[in-house]
Design a protein around this motif. Sequence first.
Motif, PDB file in Angstrom:
ATOM      1  N   PHE A  16       0.825  -1.209   0.000  1.00 20.10           N
ATOM      2  CA  PHE A  16       0.000   0.000   0.000  1.00 20.10           C
ATOM      3  C   PHE A  16       0.864   1.268   0.000  1.00 20.10           C
ATOM      4  O   PHE A  16       0.597   2.225  -0.743  1.00 20.10           O
ATOM      5  CB  PHE A  16      -0.921  -0.023   1.212  1.00 20.10           C
ATOM      6  CG  PHE A  16      -1.756   1.209   1.357  1.00 20.10           C
ATOM      7  CD1 PHE A  16      -2.834   1.441   0.509  1.00 20.10           C
ATOM      8  CD2 PHE A  16      -1.454   2.161   2.333  1.00 20.10           C
ATOM      9  CE1 PHE A  16      -3.592   2.596   0.644  1.00 20.10           C
ATOM     10  CE2 PHE A  16      -2.211   3.302   2.463  1.00 20.10           C
ATOM     11  CZ  PHE A  16      -3.294   3.525   1.619  1.00 20.10           C
ATOM     12  N   HIS A  17       1.903   1.251   0.856  1.00 22.61           N
ATOM     13  CA  HIS A  17       2.805   2.418   0.882  1.00 22.61           C
ATOM     14  C   HIS A  17       3.505   2.593  -0.460  1.00 22.61           C
ATOM     15  O   HIS A  17       3.664   3.726  -0.947  1.00 22.61           O
ATOM     16  CB  HIS A  17       3.838   2.255   2.001  1.00 22.61           C
ATOM     17  CG  HIS A  17       3.264   2.449   3.373  1.00 22.61           C
ATOM     18  ND1 HIS A  17       2.713   3.654   3.793  1.00 22.61           N
ATOM     19  CD2 HIS A  17       3.156   1.599   4.434  1.00 22.61           C
ATOM     20  CE1 HIS A  17       2.291   3.542   5.037  1.00 22.61           C
ATOM     21  NE2 HIS A  17       2.548   2.283   5.457  1.00 22.61           N
ATOM     22  N   LYS A  18       3.904   1.479  -1.049  1.00 22.13           N
ATOM     23  CA  LYS A  18       4.557   1.560  -2.355  1.00 22.13           C
ATOM     24  C   LYS A  18       3.607   2.115  -3.400  1.00 22.13           C
ATOM     25  O   LYS A  18       3.973   2.985  -4.214  1.00 22.13           O
ATOM     26  CB  LYS A  18       5.043   0.176  -2.748  1.00 22.13           C
ATOM     27  CG  LYS A  18       5.837   0.163  -4.032  1.00 22.13           C
ATOM     28  CD  LYS A  18       6.337  -1.248  -4.317  1.00 22.13           C
ATOM     29  CE  LYS A  18       7.139  -1.268  -5.618  1.00 22.13           C
ATOM     30  NZ  LYS A  18       7.628  -2.629  -5.936  1.00 22.13           N
ATOM     31  N   ALA A  75       1.734   9.067  -5.724  1.00 26.70           N
ATOM     32  CA  ALA A  75       2.204  10.446  -5.561  1.00 26.70           C
ATOM     33  C   ALA A  75       3.140  10.850  -6.706  1.00 26.70           C
ATOM     34  O   ALA A  75       3.069  11.973  -7.241  1.00 26.70           O
ATOM     35  CB  ALA A  75       2.912  10.581  -4.216  1.00 26.70           C
ATOM     36  N   ALA A  76       4.013   9.886  -7.097  1.00 26.52           N
ATOM     37  CA  ALA A  76       4.926  10.178  -8.208  1.00 26.52           C
ATOM     38  C   ALA A  76       4.154  10.382  -9.499  1.00 26.52           C
ATOM     39  O   ALA A  76       4.448  11.304 -10.295  1.00 26.52           O
ATOM     40  CB  ALA A  76       5.917   9.023  -8.353  1.00 26.52           C
ATOM     41  N   VAL A  77       3.140   9.536  -9.700  1.00 24.97           N
ATOM     42  CA  VAL A  77       2.318   9.688 -10.911  1.00 24.97           C
ATOM     43  C   VAL A  77       1.576  11.008 -10.885  1.00 24.97           C
ATOM     44  O   VAL A  77       1.427  11.698 -11.911  1.00 24.97           O
ATOM     45  CB  VAL A  77       1.342   8.496 -11.023  1.00 24.97           C
ATOM     46  CG1 VAL A  77       0.325   8.743 -12.125  1.00 24.97           C
ATOM     47  CG2 VAL A  77       2.109   7.214 -11.294  1.00 24.97           C
ATOM     48  N   LYS A  78       1.119  11.383  -9.684  1.00 23.48           N
ATOM     49  CA  LYS A  78       0.421  12.663  -9.563  1.00 23.48           C
ATOM     50  C   LYS A  78       1.341  13.825  -9.888  1.00 23.48           C
ATOM     51  O   LYS A  78       0.965  14.784 -10.587  1.00 23.48           O
ATOM     52  CB  LYS A  78      -0.135  12.784  -8.149  1.00 23.48           C
ATOM     53  CG  LYS A  78      -1.019  14.008  -7.959  1.00 23.48           C
ATOM     54  CD  LYS A  78      -1.594  14.009  -6.558  1.00 23.48           C
ATOM     55  CE  LYS A  78      -2.503  15.230  -6.376  1.00 23.48           C
ATOM     56  NZ  LYS A  78      -3.075  15.282  -5.019  1.00 23.48           N
ATOM     57  N   LYS A  79       2.588  13.718  -9.368  1.00 26.98           N
ATOM     58  CA  LYS A  79       3.559  14.769  -9.681  1.00 26.98           C
ATOM     59  C   LYS A  79       3.843  14.822 -11.178  1.00 26.98           C
ATOM     60  O   LYS A  79       3.926  15.900 -11.779  1.00 26.98           O
ATOM     61  CB  LYS A  79       4.853  14.526  -8.914  1.00 26.98           C
ATOM     62  CG  LYS A  79       4.726  14.786  -7.419  1.00 26.98           C
ATOM     63  CD  LYS A  79       6.052  14.524  -6.718  1.00 26.98           C
ATOM     64  CE  LYS A  79       5.939  14.775  -5.216  1.00 26.98           C
ATOM     65  NZ  LYS A  79       7.232  14.521  -4.531  1.00 26.98           N
TER      66      LYS A  79
END
Length: 243
Positions: free
Chosen positions: A199-201, A207-211
């Motif tokens: 889940f954390h991964k 988050a990276a995809v969002k960025k």
Amino acid sequence: MTFQWTAVAAFLYGEIGVILVLCLPFISPLRWQKIFMFPLWSKMAVLWNKMFLTIIVLLIVLFLDAVREVRKYSSVHVNEKAANVNSSAFDHIQMKLFRSQRNLYLSGFSLFLWLVLRRTVTLLTQLAKEMASHAALETQVNDATEAAKKYMAENERLQEALSGKGDSKKKESTDATEEKLKEEVERLKAELQKTSNAFHKAKTEGAAVKKQSESLRREYDHLMKEFEQLQQRLNKAEDKKDL
């Protein structure tokens, strides 16, 4: 009294004495059976039925003869009384009538008591056999009761032993169940840890995809602005050519 009636009277007195002895309460039927089992009685038992029937026939014959004599002298007594004969003849007839009646009672009671004696001996023998069988049954029942008590005691000891083994087995099974539960908890914890890491991964990747999407959106906006500027410049250049 003639010889035959003397024998019948003696036989009657003997029957009365034997029946009285057989009816004594302090002599048990078992003791009478032991007496009847003497060798002398065993030898007489072979001739007992024949002797019984012979005496029955003799007593019946004597009884019928006594009945005949009573009827004869009764009728003669009535006739002589009606004829008013001398007193000596009348007394002689009365004496004959009395003797015939006495013989009737002797033979009748002898016959009756002979049947009673036979029945009494038979009942005593049967009662002795029943008492012996009852005593044997009581012995068997007592033995069976003692054996049942012994088996019940052994059964209780076995149940106690089995219950002790059952408790130890139950304790072992409880320990094994606890071990299995602990292993299951550890496995679930490991799976939960793996799920949490995943889940954390995934959250980090999200988050990276969002960025990246934000940067792409900004890049897209920047390109759109440049495209609009180029479009405006192109439109101005075309307007100048038309002029």
